[in-house]
Design a protein around this motif. Structure first.
Motif, mmCIF file in Angstrom:
data_model
loop_
_atom_site.group_PDB
_atom_site.id
_atom_site.type_symbol
_atom_site.label_atom_id
_atom_site.label_comp_id
_atom_site.label_asym_id
_atom_site.label_seq_id
_atom_site.Cartn_x
_atom_site.Cartn_y
_atom_site.Cartn_z
ATOM 1 N N LYS A 31 61.619 36.946 63.965
ATOM 2 C CA LYS A 31 61.855 35.858 63.005
ATOM 3 C C LYS A 31 63.347 35.620 62.812
ATOM 4 N N ARG A 32 64.116 36.713 62.731
ATOM 5 C CA ARG A 32 65.558 36.594 62.567
ATOM 6 C C ARG A 32 66.171 35.941 63.804
ATOM 7 N N ASN A 33 65.701 36.335 64.977
ATOM 8 C CA ASN A 33 66.217 35.736 66.210
ATOM 9 C C ASN A 33 65.902 34.244 66.269
ATOM 10 N N TYR A 34 64.712 33.844 65.821
ATOM 11 C CA TYR A 34 64.355 32.425 65.802
ATOM 12 C C TYR A 34 65.262 31.655 64.848
ATOM 13 N N ALA A 35 65.576 32.251 63.712
ATOM 14 C CA ALA A 35 66.451 31.589 62.746
ATOM 15 C C ALA A 35 67.860 31.438 63.311
ATOM 16 N N GLN A 37 68.689 31.254 66.482
ATOM 17 C CA GLN A 37 68.631 30.235 67.533
ATOM 18 C C GLN A 37 68.577 28.839 66.934
ATOM 19 N N ALA A 38 67.856 28.676 65.827
ATOM 20 C CA ALA A 38 67.771 27.372 65.177
ATOM 21 C C ALA A 38 69.136 26.944 64.648
ATOM 22 N N VAL A 39 69.860 27.860 64.036
ATOM 23 C CA VAL A 39 71.188 27.541 63.502
ATOM 24 C C VAL A 39 72.147 27.195 64.639
ATOM 25 N N GLY A 41 71.367 26.007 67.557
ATOM 26 C CA GLY A 41 70.957 24.709 68.098
ATOM 27 C C GLY A 41 71.430 23.560 67.233
ATOM 28 N N LEU A 42 71.299 23.730 65.915
ATOM 29 C CA LEU A 42 71.768 22.686 65.001
ATOM 30 C C LEU A 42 73.279 22.505 65.086
#
Length: 59
Positions: A31-35, A37-39, A41-42
């Motif tokens: 979950k932390r890795n997904y967050a 990656q999202a940041v 990407g943004l």
């Protein structure tokens, strides 16, 4: 390969079905890795938008 035969003698072939498995929920590390990656990407997309705006204003 599994097949069936009807009354007329025609064969129907069927594809082999894949093994079923249950999905596991993501761990806290995932979950932390997904967050992260999202940041990232943004930040990349917003940086490209700012760069595009700067370049278009120069011309």
């Amino acid at each position: 390969m599994p097949y069936s035969e009807d009354e007329g003698g025609l064969l129907n072939n069927f594809a082999k079905e894949p093994k079923m498995y249950t999905a596991t929920p993501p761990t806290t590390t995932e979950k932390r890795n997904y967050a992260v990656q999202a940041v990232l990407g943004l930040l990349l997309v917003s940086g490209l938008l700012v760069l595009t705006a700067l370049i278009s204003n120069l011309s």
